[in-house]
Write a protein that holds these residues in place. Structure first.
Motif, short mmCIF file in Angstrom:
data_model
loop_
_atom_site.label_atom_id
_atom_site.label_comp_id
_atom_site.label_asym_id
_atom_site.label_seq_id
_atom_site.Cartn_x
_atom_site.Cartn_y
_atom_site.Cartn_z
N ILE A 158 0.76 -1.12 0.01
CA ILE A 158 0.03 0.08 0.05
C ILE A 158 0.80 1.33 -0.06
CG2 ILE A 158 -1.74 1.21 1.37
CD1 ILE A 158 -2.56 -1.50 2.30
N PRO A 159 0.96 2.04 -1.08
CA PRO A 159 1.78 3.29 -0.86
C PRO A 159 1.02 4.09 -0.30
CG PRO A 159 0.47 3.04 -3.27
CD PRO A 159 0.23 1.82 -2.33
N VAL A 160 1.80 5.00 0.51
CA VAL A 160 1.31 6.27 1.30
C VAL A 160 1.18 7.21 0.21
CG1 VAL A 160 2.02 7.92 2.92
CG2 VAL A 160 2.92 5.66 3.36
N PRO A 161 -0.33 7.43 0.41
CA PRO A 161 -0.95 8.47 -0.71
C PRO A 161 -0.45 9.90 -0.57
CG PRO A 161 -2.61 8.03 0.99
CD PRO A 161 -1.30 7.22 1.32
N LEU A 162 -0.50 10.71 -1.37
CA LEU A 162 -0.31 12.08 -1.58
C LEU A 162 -1.81 12.78 -1.27
CD1 LEU A 162 2.35 12.71 -4.30
CD2 LEU A 162 2.75 12.99 -1.77
N HIS A 163 -1.75 13.96 -0.95
CA HIS A 163 -2.96 14.71 -1.00
C HIS A 163 -3.55 15.03 -2.58
CE1 HIS A 163 -5.91 18.26 -0.93
NE2 HIS A 163 -6.20 17.72 0.29
N PRO A 164 -4.64 15.00 -3.02
CA PRO A 164 -4.83 15.14 -4.40
C PRO A 164 -4.38 16.45 -5.05
CG PRO A 164 -7.04 14.29 -3.29
CD PRO A 164 -5.98 14.38 -2.33
N LYS A 165 -4.39 17.43 -4.42
CA LYS A 165 -3.87 18.67 -5.12
C LYS A 165 -2.35 18.61 -5.19
CE LYS A 165 -7.09 21.98 -3.21
NZ LYS A 165 -7.61 23.28 -2.52
#
Length: 234
Positions: free
Chosen positions: A121-128
């Motif tokens: 599971i990759p640590v996600p970035l904020h969409p912006k």
């Protein structure tokens, strides 16, 4: 075709950023010895390199309780890796991912296989932030590892719902506060026993803990992590 693509879009060295001369090479021969791999003795929890053989845990893991089970990284987070990862993330050097994946597999592959994870599971970035950057660096690493290890990648299970300040600017306490309620799970019906979070840099563990908290609440039994580089444990 790969050779032709290499001529049109020559691969750059992840250390010096110069064009790698030999086809098929991922790093300059001279630069390969400049990086500092993570080596024993290591913290038994987070995998940070330790100063003394008799020590079992780094000061951070010895004092605090992390939510993840264990973690590992390929390289020490020194000035060379700081520049390398910085270019990877902010200057679109996506080709560096092949080198990072190769090194993670060579240096951490045996341990990762022993973890018997159900998913990466990759640590996600904020969409912006992801729109501005164009990609999630942790996602590239997770996809590369998943293909080599035969482990599925759940790239959309976690989302970042809070646009946090850059962690490098903050103290330990500020990092925890910054990441409070930063992640959410998109699905609640996922049945995963053991997972590996993938990120680029591990320092205090605040990001991994914040993501692990959400996953454990989903019913995941154990959360591990892999990162390209990690701070020292002394």
């Amino acid at each position: 075709m790969p050779r032709l693509l290499n001529l049109i879009y020559p691969r750059r060295c992840p250390v010096c950023d110069e064009i790698v001369g030999k086809y098929g090479k991922l790093i300059c021969e001279a630069c390969a010895s400049r990086l500092q791999p993570v080596e024993e003795p290591l913290c038994k929890k987070c995998g940070k390199p330790l100063a003394r053989e008799e020590a079992e845990y780094c000061p951070d893991c010895g004092k605090g309780k992390h939510l993840f089970a264990r973690g590992q990284a390929a390289f020490v987070y020194d000035p060379l890796m700081r520049e390398s990862v910085g270019r990877f993330k902010y200057k679109n050097r996506r080709e560096y991912a092949d080198f990072y994946v190769k090194e993670l597999l060579e240096r951490c592959g045996e341990t990762v296989r022993a973890w018997e994870a159900d998913a990466l599971i990759p640590v996600p970035l904020h969409p912006k932030r992801k729109r501005r950057r164009g990609f999630n660096q942790a996602g590239l690493i997770a996809e590369g590892l998943g293909k080599k290890l035969g482990i599925p990648v759940y790239g959309r299970l976690l989302v970042r719902v809070k646009k946090t300040r850059p962690q490098k600017e903050l103290s330990r306490q500020e990092r925890r506060s910054n990441l409070k309620n930063a992640f959410q799970a998109v699905q609640n019906d996922v049945r995963l026993r053991k997972v590996i979070l993938v990120d680029d840099i591990y320092t205090t563990g605040s990001t991994i803990d914040a993501a692990a908290e959400v996953l454990l609440a989903l019913g995941v039994e154990k959360v591990y992590f892999l990162s390209i580089c990690i701070g020292r444990g002394y």
